[in-house]
Design an enzyme around this catalytic site. Structure first.
Site, PDB file in Angstrom:
ATOM      1  N   ASP A   1      45.192  41.362  47.764  1.00  8.70           N
ATOM      2  CA  ASP A   1      45.467  39.963  48.084  1.00  8.70           C
ATOM      3  C   ASP A   1      46.826  39.445  47.642  1.00  8.70           C
ATOM      4  O   ASP A   1      47.644  39.001  48.447  1.00  8.70           O
ATOM      5  CB  ASP A   1      44.348  39.071  47.546  1.00  8.70           C
ATOM      6  CG  ASP A   1      44.023  39.334  46.083  1.00  8.70           C
ATOM      7  OD1 ASP A   1      44.641  40.216  45.472  1.00  8.70           O
ATOM      8  OD2 ASP A   1      43.117  38.647  45.547  1.00  8.70           O
TER       9      ASP A   1
ATOM     10  N   GLU B   1      46.992  41.816  34.701  1.00  7.40           N
ATOM     11  CA  GLU B   1      46.427  40.597  34.112  1.00  7.40           C
ATOM     12  C   GLU B   1      47.369  39.992  33.091  1.00  7.40           C
ATOM     13  O   GLU B   1      47.527  38.768  33.014  1.00  7.40           O
ATOM     14  CB  GLU B   1      45.071  40.902  33.473  1.00  7.40           C
ATOM     15  CG  GLU B   1      43.987  41.355  34.432  1.00  7.40           C
ATOM     16  CD  GLU B   1      43.472  40.236  35.328  1.00  7.40           C
ATOM     17  OE1 GLU B   1      43.938  39.098  35.187  1.00  7.40           O
ATOM     18  OE2 GLU B   1      42.598  40.521  36.160  1.00  7.40           O
TER      19      GLU B   1
ATOM     20  N   GLU C   1      30.302  36.457  44.839  1.00 11.50           N
ATOM     21  CA  GLU C   1      31.404  37.401  44.646  1.00 11.50           C
ATOM     22  C   GLU C   1      31.624  38.252  45.890  1.00 11.50           C
ATOM     23  O   GLU C   1      32.748  38.654  46.180  1.00 11.50           O
ATOM     24  CB  GLU C   1      31.116  38.280  43.427  1.00 11.50           C
ATOM     25  CG  GLU C   1      32.317  39.002  42.882  1.00 11.50           C
ATOM     26  CD  GLU C   1      33.292  38.107  42.128  1.00 11.50           C
ATOM     27  OE1 GLU C   1      33.872  38.572  41.152  1.00 11.50           O
ATOM     28  OE2 GLU C   1      33.481  36.934  42.516  1.00 11.50           O
TER      29      GLU C   1
END
Length: 937
Positions: free
Chosen positions: A293, A146, A387
């Site tokens: 991803d 992050e 989600e």
């Protein structure tokens, strides 16, 4: 990439390769222009596009100004309580909080968005604030992933556009690379995470102390997600190229090399979670969503930015495997890396919505259109993309944290096809955000897309990505202060200039991939696609692909092209579905046998199902048998969940909220069933006296014809309801007395009766946790008169005010007859004219908690089904090892508590979580959810 002109190689001159990539981008734009103007294409007028672009700007201003006013210098805005989220000062959200490092995350993440939206003056002020206020030396443990994509990427994106503006000569003339200096400082703080023999980074690092030392409180982890380790190369390489310091790019490359080496060689797929020390796959399921991803995304984009053929060769190899095993148009379903023909689960997560956009960059347009359209149909059904959702398009995880991936793919598809349909899709996204997520202090994430309730959350990626992609969707080239085609987007939509490919080249571009592995690359193209082949100037091209999917959400689950053909044609019958199975049906038993599924009748009347894949008639039948077993488990889990009441909504409809704030509320097992009444109950709120509502109400004049607020504790919920109903209240809200409790972090709470008949309770009762309750109490303190709507789900604001007008007319028409009613009748039925008087239950027995279900027999290896139409599953390790794909899903945030309110000293830790005991061996999906919450991938 596919569809290339022959004769051009992939390595070549980096400048020429950059030029080809830019021509692709310009080709996409020119195709867009031609198609948008084509007759009959339903093109959106320039005025409408300009209006929508301005609306995006206004929405951004609303979110950004509220962050700066109410939250800065905190990392994020809490839009419901209008304050900043400071780590350690709010209840922990677990791994989600690892993105927060006390470094003004939202401001840094938003820097280059300001320039894209032509807010150059605001950008200049923001850069000065970052330089002046942001501290990167905090004693705090943060996520490496992050921090890289949001903070390091934000600083580099800000630096990229700052030097561009400075070169143009009007803004940023004072700028001397301060953001780049901060980025380099942060890069060095992240490097200790790479202190592993494999080169894969630890998932977390302490900004001040690094790893391993007692102060660091990190360095003990063993696992990381594939995307966490494989989504570093763009930012780290850009940092190396900007600064001339090669170590950053070298470390990121080493991590990518290791992941490539550890791929499953037969399937060429990677798993979700890997051991950073041994390289063993911890989770062996593979997909294109959460946990993997952006690994795929960065392989393709690293080739674009850095010009290294190895990245493209690896991407093409993985992409071929994805389309062979995972892609079942329009679905993208997870499989096992060792048995890729077997699906690993029957649901999809929302993060895969980025993949159509990546397919556009790859040049594979048809499956991109198909998957995007499927996702759009889900959005039209639920207003937002849940989600996670099942293969038959039911909600699996109901949250929606305002993720931007679908908007990203919409932007790229519009640039690729020029089809104005995608402008209408973007318009829908704008309308839904304003209609359902906008609140007075920003935009609030959706707690539950089914009810429309909110979370006190506005992630930084909402400002960094959502508004960037939506604005670019509607902007013309003349609306931009720079050429967006000179940049590549990171996974957080930060802008890195393509000219970095020719600057400070620290690594060899030689194609050395085949030196340590064998690949047949004869089918791989090494140039960018020919846009005239990919995107013919036919306005009906994309529509012809979308049309068969228009009603896909309302039909049974398509399962690959062959399955779609079977379901709509005259081919073989689709496989037996778990929901249709009956143990007494001979035809069903024959189908089970063909699928390798054995049925055993137990002495206690139950039926066991056991699958042995080797006993199936064919590999396809074995696959169908595994799917059947998975569906049976899912069906059992769903039926157990359906025994619980869904959450309800408390919507503040008075000034200045006007229905924009929706709070998640726990239901009651007595009183009015709000799910059976479209209107709900609406009224002003008033605090009862005594506040706990446990004795006769002493201020009946205050609560009469209002919704009474009470504090939890001291007596049973039903007793509270009876007391306020007697005082004339039209509804009740019980507020938790546990300081800091919140629906963000606690399971859903259900109020049980008192073991007696509760038919006498006619008013609706809802439960709010402490945090949500305080939002209403704070509103009362500030605005005195606060009106709310109690309902099963949030209502559209226009509907609310229309209902109010109707109520006023009804009230006037009945005023002449009101004297005929007894006072007590008036007060008790004011808002119950549509309420059913049927009892909601016999109320004659105590509440049965779900944890009273039979415990799992640890010695069994079967799935047991009782009474043919409902199943109670028993899942055990032996069966898992045999099938390698049976999963039972449990989401902690959707578990519910069923409680009676008998004491103020409630043991908060003693929560009813019945599924935990039943599903002790099935934590894999829980880990997947936690990983999704942790990583905005």
């Amino acid at each position: 990439m596919s569809g290339a002109a022959s004769g051009e190689g992939g390595s070549g001159d980096p400048a020429a390769r950059w030029g080809r990539w830019k021509l692709l981008a310009l080709g996409l734009l020119s195709a867009s222009s031609v198609l948008a103007a084509a007759p009959g294409a339903g093109a959106m007028s320039r005025e409408e596009k300009r209006r929508l672009g301005n609306q995006v700007l206004e929405m951004f201003d609303h979110a950004y100004s509220n962050y700066m006013e109410h939250a800065y210098p905190a990392d994020e805005l809490m839009p419901l309580t209008c304050r900043g989220r400071v780590r350690g000062q709010e209840p922990s959200r677990g791994d989600v909080d690892d993105a927060l490092g006390k470094f003004s995350l939202t401001l840094i993440d938003t820097l280059d968005t300001l320039v894209v939206l032509n807010k150059t003056k605001e950008f200049e002020d923001a850069v000065k604030n970052v330089i002046k206020d942001v501290n990167l030396d905090n004693d705090i443990v943060v996520s490496v992933f992050e921090t890289n994509i949001r903070v390091l990427g934000g600083l580099l994106g800000g630096h990229s556009v700052a030097i561009m503006l400075k070169e143009k000569g009007e803004y940023m003339q004072w700028y001397s690379g301060e953001l780049l200096h901060m980025a380099k400082q942060l890069g060095y703080k992240l490097l200790p995470a790479f202190n592993t023999t494999s080169g894969l980074p630890y998932p977390r690092v302490n900004l001040k102390f690094g790893l391993r030392s007692p102060e660091a409180r990190t360095g003990t982890e063993t696992d990381t997600c594939t995307a966490c380790a494989g989504t570093l190369i763009l930012e780290f390489a850009a940092l190396s190229r900007f600064t001339g310091t090669s170590i950053f790019e070298e470390y990121a490359r080493k991590a990518l090399d290791f992941l490539w080496e550890k791929r499953q060689r037969n399937s060429n797929l990677v798993g979700v979670t890997i051991n950073i020390h041994t390289g063993d796959w911890v989770r062996k399921d593979s997909g294109v969503g959460a946990g993997i991803d952006s690994y795929y995304e960065y392989l393709l984009k690293a080739y674009v930015l850095l010009g290294d053929d190895r990245f493209l060769e690896r991407f093409n190899t993985h992409y071929d495997a994805i389309m062979r095993y995972i892609s079942q148009p329009p679905l993208l379903l997870d499989v096992h890396i060792h048995k890729p023909m077997l699906n690993a689960r029957t649901w999809m997560d929302s993060l895969l919505a980025f993949f159509p956009g990546l397919q556009v960059l790859k040049g594979d347009i048809r499956p991109a259109i198909e998957t995007h359209e499927m996702l759009y149909q889900v959005i039209k059904k639920h207003n937002f993309l849940p989600e996670a959702f099942t293969t038959d398009f039911r909600v699996h995880w109901a949250q929606h944290p305002l993720r931007p991936e679908f908007a990203e793919s919409t932007y790229f598809l519009y640039k690729a096809t020029g089809d104005p349909y995608y402008l209408e899709v973007g318009k829908t996204l704008i309308e839904n955000l304003n209609k359902y997520a906008r609140v007075p202090c920003g935009f609030a994430a959706m707690k539950d897309v089914r009810t429309g309730s909110h979370e006190d959350r506005m992630d930084s990626f909402f400002l960094a990505e959502m508004f960037k992609y939506l604005y670019l969707l509607f902007a013309d080239k003349e609306d931009m202060v720079f050429d967006i085609e000179d940049y590549i987007f990171t996974t957080e939509a930060h802008l890195l200039p393509l000219w970095l490919s020719t600057t400070n080249q620290t690594m060899s571009k030689k194609n050395t991939t085949t030196e340590y592995m064998e690949l047949d690359d004869s089918n791989f193209e090494w140039t960018c696609p020919n846009t005239q082949i990919l995107f013919p100037n036919d306005p009906m091209y994309a529509q012809s692909i979308r049309e068969p999917l228009k009603n896909v959400v309302d039909k049974s689950c398509p399962r690959g092209v062959a399955r779609v053909e079977e379901s709509f044609g005259s081919g073989p019958k689709p496989p037996l579905r778990a929901r249709d199975f009956m143990a007494s049906n001979p035809e069903h038993l024959e189908i089970l046998k063909k699928m390798g599924v054995s049925l055993i009748h137990l002495k206690d009347g139950r039926v066991q199902l056991v699958q042995h894949a080797i006993q199936a008639a064919s590999s396809l039948d074995a696959e169908d048998g595994l799917r059947f077993m998975q569906e049976m488990i899912e069906l059992s889990s769903q039926q157990q969940k359906e025994q619980q009441l869904p959450p309800r909504a408390v919507q503040i409809v008075s000034h200045p909220f006007f229905g924009r704030v929706v709070l998640t509320a726990g239901p009651a097992q007595f009183g009015m069933d709000l799910s059976k009444h479209n209107v709900g109950t609406r009224g002003f709120v008033a605090t009862s006296k005594p506040y706990n509502g446990c004795s006769e109400i002493t201020n009946p004049e205050a609560v009469k014809e209002k919704i009474a607020l009470m504090q939890r504790g001291q007596c049973m919920f039903a007793e509270k309801a009876r007391n306020i109903q007697k005082a004339g209240a039209i509804g009740g809200i019980v507020i938790d007395d546990n300081e800091g409790s919140s629906s963000d972090t606690a399971p859903l709470f259900q109020m049980a009766g008192d073991g007696k008949n509760t038919d006498d309770i006619k008013i609706p009762m809802l439960f709010l946790f402490n945090k949500e309750g305080n939002i209403i109490l704070d509103a009362i303190r500030e605005y005195e008169s606060v009106e709310v709507l109690l309902s099963d789900k949030a209502k559209d604001r226009a509907t609310i005010f229309k209902d109010l007008e109707m109520e006023n007319l009804d009230q006037k028409s009945s005023e002449n007859d009101s004297h005929k009613q007894r006072p007590e009748e008036t007060s008790a039925s004011q808002d119950l004219s549509l309420a059913s008087q049927e009892p909601e239950g016999d109320g004659s027995s105590d509440v049965t908690h779900l944890d009273s279900l039979s415990p799992v027999d640890a010695d069994s290896d079967s799935i047991s089904i009782s009474n043919q139409e409902s199943c109670i599953t028993e899942i055990h390790e032996a069966n898992v090892q045999e099938t390698e794909s049976t999963e039972l899903v449990n989401q902690p945030q959707e578990q519910s508590q069923t409680e009676t309110d008998s004491s103020s000293n409630v043991n908060w830790d003693n929560k009813v979580q019945p599924m935990e005991s039943i599903l002790a061996d099935w934590n894999e999906d829980i880990e997947a959810f936690e990983m999704m919450e942790k990583d905005e991938l």
